[in-house]
Write a protein that holds these residues in place. Structure first.
Motif, PDB file in Angstrom:
ATOM      1  N   UNK A 280       0.829  -1.210   0.000  1.00 24.82           N
ATOM      2  CA  UNK A 280       0.000   0.000   0.000  1.00 24.82           C
ATOM      3  C   UNK A 280       0.865   1.263   0.000  1.00 24.82           C
ATOM      4  N   UNK A 281       1.963   1.218   0.714  1.00 26.18           N
ATOM      5  CA  UNK A 281       2.864   2.375   0.732  1.00 26.18           C
ATOM      6  C   UNK A 281       3.490   2.627  -0.636  1.00 26.18           C
ATOM      7  N   UNK A 282       3.976   1.564  -1.281  1.00 25.15           N
ATOM      8  CA  UNK A 282       4.627   1.771  -2.578  1.00 25.15           C
ATOM      9  C   UNK A 282       3.599   2.079  -3.665  1.00 25.15           C
ATOM     10  N   UNK A 283       2.356   1.610  -3.475  1.00 27.09           N
ATOM     11  CA  UNK A 283       1.302   1.988  -4.412  1.00 27.09           C
ATOM     12  C   UNK A 283       0.997   3.471  -4.327  1.00 27.09           C
ATOM     13  N   UNK A 284       0.895   3.974  -3.101  1.00 25.61           N
ATOM     14  CA  UNK A 284       0.697   5.414  -2.903  1.00 25.61           C
ATOM     15  C   UNK A 284       1.886   6.207  -3.433  1.00 25.61           C
ATOM     16  N   UNK A 285       3.085   5.663  -3.221  1.00 26.19           N
ATOM     17  CA  UNK A 285       4.295   6.379  -3.639  1.00 26.19           C
ATOM     18  C   UNK A 285       4.337   6.597  -5.149  1.00 26.19           C
TER      19      UNK A 285
ATOM     20  N   UNK B   9       2.337   9.240 -19.676  1.00 27.34           N
ATOM     21  CA  UNK B   9       2.972   9.043 -18.372  1.00 27.34           C
ATOM     22  C   UNK B   9       1.913   8.958 -17.269  1.00 27.34           C
ATOM     23  N   UNK B  10       0.883   9.782 -17.369  1.00 31.23           N
ATOM     24  CA  UNK B  10      -0.193   9.719 -16.381  1.00 31.23           C
ATOM     25  C   UNK B  10      -0.847   8.345 -16.391  1.00 31.23           C
ATOM     26  N   UNK B  11      -1.088   7.820 -17.576  1.00 27.77           N
ATOM     27  CA  UNK B  11      -1.712   6.507 -17.687  1.00 27.77           C
ATOM     28  C   UNK B  11      -0.798   5.422 -17.127  1.00 27.77           C
ATOM     29  N   UNK B  12       0.496   5.545 -17.377  1.00 18.25           N
ATOM     30  CA  UNK B  12       1.442   4.570 -16.833  1.00 18.25           C
ATOM     31  C   UNK B  12       1.445   4.611 -15.300  1.00 18.25           C
ATOM     32  N   UNK B  13       1.410   5.810 -14.755  1.00 20.29           N
ATOM     33  CA  UNK B  13       1.397   5.960 -13.304  1.00 20.29           C
ATOM     34  C   UNK B  13       0.132   5.390 -12.683  1.00 20.29           C
ATOM     35  N   UNK B  14      -0.994   5.673 -13.307  1.00 16.29           N
ATOM     36  CA  UNK B  14      -2.265   5.161 -12.786  1.00 16.29           C
ATOM     37  C   UNK B  14      -2.327   3.640 -12.886  1.00 16.29           C
ATOM     38  N   UNK B  15      -1.829   3.110 -13.995  1.00 12.88           N
ATOM     39  CA  UNK B  15      -1.830   1.656 -14.173  1.00 12.88           C
ATOM     40  C   UNK B  15      -0.905   0.989 -13.152  1.00 12.88           C
ATOM     41  N   UNK B  16       0.261   1.581 -12.927  1.00 13.43           N
ATOM     42  CA  UNK B  16       1.191   1.037 -11.940  1.00 13.43           C
ATOM     43  C   UNK B  16       0.532   0.987 -10.563  1.00 13.43           C
ATOM     44  N   UNK B  17      -0.189   2.045 -10.225  1.00 15.06           N
ATOM     45  CA  UNK B  17      -0.855   2.093  -8.926  1.00 15.06           C
ATOM     46  C   UNK B  17      -1.948   1.030  -8.832  1.00 15.06           C
ATOM     47  N   UNK B  18      -2.698   0.842  -9.908  1.00 13.68           N
ATOM     48  CA  UNK B  18      -3.753  -0.186  -9.904  1.00 13.68           C
ATOM     49  C   UNK B  18      -3.166  -1.587  -9.792  1.00 13.68           C
ATOM     50  N   UNK B  19      -2.064  -1.836 -10.489  1.00 13.51           N
ATOM     51  CA  UNK B  19      -1.425  -3.140 -10.415  1.00 13.51           C
ATOM     52  C   UNK B  19      -0.962  -3.453  -8.995  1.00 13.51           C
ATOM     53  N   UNK B  20      -0.386  -2.453  -8.318  1.00 15.24           N
ATOM     54  CA  UNK B  20       0.084  -2.694  -6.960  1.00 15.24           C
ATOM     55  C   UNK B  20      -1.085  -2.857  -5.993  1.00 15.24           C
ATOM     56  N   UNK B  21      -2.172  -2.123  -6.233  1.00  9.42           N
ATOM     57  CA  UNK B  21      -3.356  -2.298  -5.390  1.00  9.42           C
ATOM     58  C   UNK B  21      -3.907  -3.710  -5.539  1.00  9.42           C
ATOM     59  N   UNK B  22      -3.882  -4.212  -6.758  1.00 10.96           N
ATOM     60  CA  UNK B  22      -4.347  -5.583  -6.990  1.00 10.96           C
ATOM     61  C   UNK B  22      -3.390  -6.587  -6.346  1.00 10.96           C
TER      62      UNK B  22
END
Length: 232
Positions: free
Chosen positions: A21-26, A121-134
């Motif tokens: 959760x921390x690295x997803x937020x980061x 880049x925004x899409x990459x960041x959002x996708x990265x966050x979703x992947x980590x949340x999953x």
């Protein structure tokens, strides 16, 4: 005694979830910092990575103590060893989010990302966050099917990564070499971050089943192929 032992195993799992959760937020905040040239936010992301490192060190210490005191076997041993590997993936993910934030700080007050690449880049960041949340959800639920989905989700990140390179190789690129280097690095950071999220999910598959995710995927493909033949 055994209750305390299993509570310690559970606490290791809790630490993994907190790290995820921390690295997803980061990565979400680092993406905002790089796109908005937000120095304060970038500094916050950089400083916050220390907590991820602390969690990993604490987890490692607890896991090693468990191995020494309890000498776990079978499933319990798999939990401890796999958790150590997951913590390394999560710690590296935090480092990658920190790299994004450090690039934002390096280029401040300028912006590292040209306006025409903001959306990518925004899409990459959002996708990265979703992947980590999953991935965090997979750690909690031990849902093998959900874990196996992450690799398919990661295909979208690979596509975005290729899109960045198409822009860089375009003859109409007008932003100079320094920006090209920055964008190349950013693309790599996000792509590797996604890979670590997938790796975490794959390790959960191994933890639950004792089989590697690739082996399960191959078995499923073979069954589908056989079913297709039979259905014909």
């Amino acid at each position: 005694m055994r209750d305390a032992y299993h509570e310690e195993l559970d606490s290791i799992g809790d630490s993994l979830v907190e790290m995820a959760r921390l690295v997803g937020s980061a990565i979400g905040r680092a993406t905002t910092a790089i796109l908005d040239s937000d120095l304060k936010l970038a500094e916050n992301v950089i400083e916050a990575d220390q907590r991820v490192d602390e969690l990993q060190h604490e987890l490692e210490a607890r896991a090693i103590a468990l191995l020494a005191r309890q000498q776990p076997v079978a499933t319990d041993l798999r939990i401890v060893v796999t958790s150590l590997r997951m913590s390394a993936d999560l710690e590296r993910s935090g480092d990658l989010a920190q790299h994004v934030a450090k690039l934002a700080r390096l280029r401040y007050p300028d912006r590292a990302v040209p306006q025409d690449l903001h959306a990518t880049i925004l899409e990459m960041g959002q996708l990265a966050q979703r992947l980590m949340a999953k991935a965090a959800e997979v750690i909690v639920t031990k849902d093998v099917d959900l874990a196996l989905q992450l690799e398919q989700d990661d295909d979208a990140m690979d596509l975005l990564h290729r899109t960045l390179f198409q822009h860089l190789m375009d003859d109409r690129w007008k932003h100079g070499i320094e920006t090209a280097v920055d964008v190349t690095l950013l693309g790599r950071y996000y792509e590797r971050y996604a890979d670590h999220a997938v790796a975490v999910a794959k390790r959960v598959v191994y933890l639950v089943t004792g089989e590697h995710a690739d082996e399960i995927q191959q078995e499923k493909s073979e069954l589908q192929a056989v079913s297709g033949v039979d259905g014909a």
